[in-house]
Design a protein around this motif. Sequence first.
Motif, PDB file in Angstrom:
ATOM      1  N   ASN A  80       0.824  -1.219   0.000  1.00  0.00           N
ATOM      2  CA  ASN A  80       0.000   0.000   0.000  1.00  0.00           C
ATOM      3  C   ASN A  80       0.858   1.269   0.000  1.00  0.00           C
ATOM      4  N   ARG A  81       1.964   1.228  -0.749  1.00  0.00           N
ATOM      5  CA  ARG A  81       2.862   2.377  -0.906  1.00  0.00           C
ATOM      6  C   ARG A  81       3.210   2.532  -2.376  1.00  0.00           C
ATOM      7  N   ASP A  82       3.539   3.761  -2.770  1.00  0.00           N
ATOM      8  CA  ASP A  82       3.945   4.004  -4.157  1.00  0.00           C
ATOM      9  C   ASP A  82       5.172   3.178  -4.508  1.00  0.00           C
ATOM     10  N   GLY A  83       5.208   2.696  -5.752  1.00  0.00           N
ATOM     11  CA  GLY A  83       6.358   1.949  -6.251  1.00  0.00           C
ATOM     12  C   GLY A  83       6.357   0.523  -5.743  1.00  0.00           C
ATOM     13  N   GLY A  84       7.498  -0.084  -5.816  1.00  0.00           N
ATOM     14  CA  GLY A  84       7.655  -1.455  -5.337  1.00  0.00           C
ATOM     15  C   GLY A  84       7.833  -2.437  -6.470  1.00  0.00           C
ATOM     16  N   GLU A  85       8.217  -3.647  -6.089  1.00  0.00           N
ATOM     17  CA  GLU A  85       8.423  -4.720  -7.059  1.00  0.00           C
ATOM     18  C   GLU A  85       7.671  -5.954  -6.607  1.00  0.00           C
ATOM     19  N   GLY A  86       7.463  -6.869  -7.527  1.00  0.00           N
ATOM     20  CA  GLY A  86       6.769  -8.106  -7.189  1.00  0.00           C
ATOM     21  C   GLY A  86       5.353  -7.818  -6.733  1.00  0.00           C
ATOM     22  N   GLU A  87       4.998  -8.384  -5.583  1.00  0.00           N
ATOM     23  CA  GLU A  87       3.656  -8.192  -5.056  1.00  0.00           C
ATOM     24  C   GLU A  87       3.427  -6.772  -4.541  1.00  0.00           C
ATOM     25  N   ASN A  88       4.486  -6.033  -4.305  1.00  0.00           N
ATOM     26  CA  ASN A  88       4.375  -4.655  -3.816  1.00  0.00           C
ATOM     27  C   ASN A  88       4.241  -3.630  -4.941  1.00  0.00           C
ATOM     28  N   GLN A  89       4.305  -4.076  -6.181  1.00  0.00           N
ATOM     29  CA  GLN A  89       4.239  -3.134  -7.306  1.00  0.00           C
ATOM     30  C   GLN A  89       2.853  -2.516  -7.425  1.00  0.00           C
ATOM     31  N   ASP A  90       2.818  -1.311  -7.962  1.00  0.00           N
ATOM     32  CA  ASP A  90       1.551  -0.637  -8.217  1.00  0.00           C
ATOM     33  C   ASP A  90       0.894  -1.274  -9.438  1.00  0.00           C
ATOM     34  N   ILE A  91      -0.423  -1.443  -9.377  1.00  0.00           N
ATOM     35  CA  ILE A  91      -1.193  -1.937 -10.522  1.00  0.00           C
ATOM     36  C   ILE A  91      -1.977  -0.753 -11.057  1.00  0.00           C
ATOM     37  N   LEU A  92      -1.608  -0.317 -12.246  1.00  0.00           N
ATOM     38  CA  LEU A  92      -2.120   0.929 -12.802  1.00  0.00           C
ATOM     39  C   LEU A  92      -3.183   0.656 -13.867  1.00  0.00           C
TER      40      LEU A  92
END
Length: 143
Positions: free
Chosen positions: A128-140
């Motif tokens: 629930n934060r901007d950016g990230g990779e894998g499961e933490n990535q943003d879905i736009l």
Amino acid sequence: MNKIRSSRRARGFTLVELLVVLAILGLLVGLVGPRVMSTLGGSKTQTARIQISDLSTALDIYRLEVGGYPASDEGLQALVERPSDAKNWNGPYLKKNQVPKDPWGFDYNYRSPGEHGPFDLWSLGADNRDGGEGENQDILGWD
């Protein structure tokens, strides 16, 4: 003598046999576990993409009937509850009469007018934060 052998067999598994079975199970969990977990994470990301697509479709139908997309302050809630200034609102536009959370339990982010189109719709992923990779990535919704 036969009595001793048959009573020994009736007792059950030996400690060595149990340890061998546990070692085999440990190897299977060690090899299969990471693959299952990565597939699970990928399926949550795919679920978020599908939900964003469904919400975008509902927003398009809302626009056709009301004459514009809901404002940012009305948010996605306008798809299930009639905004006070919405004429020709013929909702709710979502099947379960509620706005779904993303697969990680957070609200989808919505902005209208958007920076990438008439509206922007996205999830920030597992962290629930901007950016990230894998499961933490943003879905736009605009990609």
